[in-house]
Design a protein around this motif. Sequence first.
Motif, PDB file in Angstrom:
ATOM      1  N   PRO A 148       0.876  -1.250  -0.188  1.00 51.19           N
ATOM      2  CA  PRO A 148       0.083  -0.070  -0.222  1.00 51.19           C
ATOM      3  C   PRO A 148       0.998   1.440   0.031  1.00 51.19           C
ATOM      4  N   ASN A 149       2.111   1.059   0.641  1.00 53.22           N
ATOM      5  CA  ASN A 149       2.801   2.551   0.383  1.00 53.22           C
ATOM      6  C   ASN A 149       3.324   2.755  -0.657  1.00 53.22           C
ATOM      7  N   PHE A 150       3.716   1.636  -1.333  1.00 52.38           N
ATOM      8  CA  PHE A 150       4.224   1.802  -2.950  1.00 52.38           C
ATOM      9  C   PHE A 150       3.080   2.239  -3.914  1.00 52.38           C
ATOM     10  N   PHE A 151       1.801   1.869  -3.628  1.00 57.36           N
ATOM     11  CA  PHE A 151       0.621   2.423  -4.411  1.00 57.36           C
ATOM     12  C   PHE A 151       0.372   3.833  -3.951  1.00 57.36           C
ATOM     13  N   PHE A 152       0.524   4.182  -2.685  1.00 54.32           N
ATOM     14  CA  PHE A 152       0.513   5.540  -2.393  1.00 54.32           C
ATOM     15  C   PHE A 152       1.565   6.529  -2.812  1.00 54.32           C
TER      16      PHE A 152
END
Length: 290
Positions: A49-53
């Motif tokens: 999720p952190n890379f997505f954001f």
Amino acid sequence: MEQLITYFESIPAAHRSLILVGGITFFWILEGIVPLFNGAYNKWKHSVPNFFFTLTTIIVNFPLAFFLLKTSDWAVANDFGIINWLPEMPLWAYVFLGVALLDLIGAYLAHLVEHRVKPLWMFHLVHHTDHNVDTTTANRHHPLESLIRYMFTLVGVFIVGAPIGIIMLYQSLSVVLSQFNHANIKLPKSVDKAISWVLISPDMHKVHHHYVLPYTDSNYGNIFSWWDRLFGTYMHLDREKIIYGVDTFPDEVANGKIGPLLKYPFVGYRKPTTDGSNLADVVNEQPLVK
């Protein structure tokens, strides 16, 4: 200094990408060598999720960079803004003051307002719901928060009157320092404390990620630490006592999924506590350092 500013005036997109990816890679490796928290979390799964954001932040900011450039060009052409109204000064002082003021408005002030204004907090809490803060957490921002942050930066550019070279330098430093102070690294306490007198150190910023007030509402800085000390928002908490997360959103499983995180700003405000008394089902209720 002149060569540095000339470089950042026309920094290639590939170089900006290298700063982002290179910083994450460097601190990711360092986290494996001197970790602050030796938890058993899956680092790759946690980063999804952190890379997505991170990607959504890039998508939001890329087309809007045009307005930063135009605002900067107008300010310089019209001799507008704080650094253009001051008496003539050496280039290094001009650059330093420009970066410092952009950090004040674009980072510290934006961050403080997001914590004080409830609707904005609902976007920002996505960043705080990470139960395993590491260097990838630095870019964990809801897409609409990225837009909010951009607006503060744009206002900062207008008020400061910064030329594009200083803006690009500021943004590059902001990216790397954010990756640094979120990184899951354990520096000697004396070294971390020394750093924290000038820059936001890992231990100083981790206090901000403690799951309850008043610590959550402290240490707002991103590059320079003196803004927190100057405006009375500095707090200290031993890193052994820090518990990551947000007391009102304690579900670690949901907090690791993109779908729920995108919806959080619209579920309704939940009043926080100062002692964690409403955190009945918190998943991670143990200190980070064992």
